[in-house]
Design an enzyme around this catalytic site. Structure first.
Site, PDB file in Angstrom:
ATOM      1  N   THR A 126       0.822  -1.220   0.000  1.00 23.19           N
ATOM      2  CA  THR A 126       0.000   0.000   0.000  1.00 23.19           C
ATOM      3  C   THR A 126       0.851   1.263   0.000  1.00 23.19           C
ATOM      4  O   THR A 126       1.990   1.248   0.483  1.00 23.19           O
ATOM      5  CB  THR A 126      -0.906   0.001   1.266  1.00 23.19           C
ATOM      6  N   ASP A 127       0.268   2.345  -0.493  1.00 21.07           N
ATOM      7  CA  ASP A 127       0.974   3.645  -0.448  1.00 21.07           C
ATOM      8  C   ASP A 127       1.169   4.139   0.985  1.00 21.07           C
ATOM      9  O   ASP A 127       1.971   5.036   1.236  1.00 21.07           O
ATOM     10  CB  ASP A 127       0.244   4.708  -1.291  1.00 21.07           C
ATOM     11  N   GLU A 128       0.420   3.533   1.941  1.00 24.06           N
ATOM     12  CA  GLU A 128       0.502   4.014   3.325  1.00 24.06           C
ATOM     13  C   GLU A 128       1.850   3.697   3.968  1.00 24.06           C
ATOM     14  O   GLU A 128       2.195   4.278   4.996  1.00 24.06           O
ATOM     15  CB  GLU A 128      -0.661   3.444   4.145  1.00 24.06           C
ATOM     16  N   TYR A 151      -1.693  -0.154  11.143  1.00 26.00           N
ATOM     17  CA  TYR A 151      -1.932  -0.834   9.861  1.00 26.00           C
ATOM     18  C   TYR A 151      -0.749  -0.640   8.926  1.00 26.00           C
ATOM     19  O   TYR A 151      -0.190  -1.606   8.387  1.00 26.00           O
ATOM     20  CB  TYR A 151      -3.216  -0.304   9.203  1.00 26.00           C
ATOM     21  N   LYS A 155       2.034  -3.411   7.349  1.00 27.57           N
ATOM     22  CA  LYS A 155       2.260  -3.612   5.901  1.00 27.57           C
ATOM     23  C   LYS A 155       3.716  -3.341   5.530  1.00 27.57           C
ATOM     24  O   LYS A 155       4.307  -4.055   4.710  1.00 27.57           O
ATOM     25  CB  LYS A 155       1.329  -2.702   5.087  1.00 27.57           C
TER      26      LYS A 155
END
Ligand code: NAD
Ligand code: TYD
Length: 343
Positions: A126-128, A151, A155
């Site tokens: 994810t971009d997060e 979260y 990841k």
């Protein structure tokens, strides 16, 4: 590549990917391996349930024996790992399952890929993992990972483990880092399906803080096409960003959504912000573009189409919103909405 184990394939993006792959590659066998948490839903896969090339195994990616059994039984050559706990707000309430699944579970899958000499292990990220990105900048794949929610940290940890297996054991891995996906079958805790279904019912839309946070909303099938491209043409050991390259303020997303549903702006309710809320994500997508991919939908088109899908598919979301979701909604929004003068 012929026999794929799609872990987390009963969730939102995984199920869209399975439907897309079975249609595009009728000769592939696709085995969904999924624990069926609150977010896993076999309704998402109803349209392929009769396809003889589709199989389902109920299992946890943390359970090495069941993973090994599935790999052997279906002669798996490729793992595509979508399995994760995925909602930032739930990770703030209780991070435990996030760490279990993304950190330990990813390790179990990598070990299995090594043990059985698989052709490919692909990690959905994810971009997060890049954290908040200041205006004027966008994240490149080589940028430092700087996750800021439990979260995102779970990841990022998985990405680091995947890279370690490439460097240490020469495992053939690839990673894709997608921006916010929207489309059919997204659990209505995420903002676009939550707001669409609330608007359909005339309920308030709880916008966190000033609503000027920025996200790159992309249509889920565009993301699936890019994952397919990386599986077939990606360079081993590399990560690829997947987004639209264009970010949008949440307030703009809300306006497009309300207009698509012909619902009034008076439903907008500003509520207490999410702790540690990342203000802006923005991806540099030059690397996936260089492989020959372009998004087919703008964010505007994706939001419009998604809102209308929820309008046309109440059969899918009404039973979710009347179940476990109610307690979650009360815990997450009850106090916030009461304090904002809402319901
Ligand atoms: P989702 O929450 O809709 O689905 C997750 C699926 O994983 C569910 O079917 C669930 O049952 C399954 N699962 C959870 N824990 C498991 C375990 N221990 N073993 C086996 N299965 C398990 O998630 P999603 O939105 O479809 O996201 C899929 C992947 O894409 C995730 O890895 C997520 O981090 C990533 N991602 C999501 C977005 C997004 O906007 N939704 C954006 C970028 C990346
Ligand atoms: P979300 O769909 O939870 O995705 P993520 O936090 O992983 O990007 O949220 C998208 C954006 O919408 C994010 O800036 C938080 C905001 N948001 C709200 O304003 N209200 C809500 O009720 C939710 C769920 C999200």
């Amino acid at each position: 590549m012929k026999n794929l184990l799609v872990t987390g394939g009963a969730g939102f993006i995984g199920s869209n990917f399975v439907i897309y792959m079975l249609d595009k590659y009728p000769e592939y066998n696709i085995v969904v391996y999924d624990k069926l948490t609150y977010a896993g839903n076999l309704d998402n896969l109803l349209e392929v349930s009769d396809n003889p090339h589709y199989h389902f195994v109920k299992g946890d990616i943390c359970d090495a024996a069941t993973v090994a059994q599935a790999i052997q039984q279906y002669d798996i050559d490729t793992i595509v790992n979508f399995a994760a706990e995925t909602h930032v707000d739930r990770s703030i309430m209780d991070p435990d399952a996030f760490i279990q699944t993304s950190v330990y579970g990813t390790y179990v899958l990598l070990e299995a890929a090594k043990q059985f000499g698989l052709e490919r292990y692909h990690q959905i990220s994810t971009d997060e993992v890049y954290g908040h990105i200041p205006h004027g900048q966008s994240s490149k794949e080589t940028d430092k990972l700087d996750p800021r929610s439990p979260y995102a940290a779970s990841k990022a940890s998985a990405d680091l483990m995947v890279n370690a297996y490439f460097v240490t054991y020469g495992l053939p891995v690839t990673i894709t880092r997608g921006s916010n996906n929207i489309g059919p079958y997204q659990y209505p805790e995420k903002v676009v399906p939550l707001f669409s279904t609330n608007a359909i019912d005339g309920l308030p839309l709880p916008v966190y803080g000033d609503g000027r946070q920025m996200r790159e909303y992309q249509y889920v099938l565009d993301h699936c096409e890019a994952i397919d491209l990386v599986l077939h043409k990606g360079v081993l050991g590399e990560a690829y960003n997947i987004g639209t390259g264009v970010e949008m303020e949440n307030m703009r997303m809300v306006e497009i959504l309300l207009d698509a549903l012909d619902a009034p702006r008076s439903l907008i309710r500003h509520v207490e912000d999410r702790p540690g809320h990342d203000r802006r994500y923005s991806l540099d997508i030059a690397k996936i573009r260089a492989l020959g991919w372009e998004p087919r939908h703008t964010a505007e088109e994706a939001i419009h189409q998604t809102a209308q899908w929820y309008q046309a598919n109440e059969w899918w979301w009404r039973k979710i919103k009347s179940g476990e979701f109610k307690a979650y909604y009360q815990a997450q929004y009850g106090k916030r909405l009461a304090e904002s003068g809402g319901q």
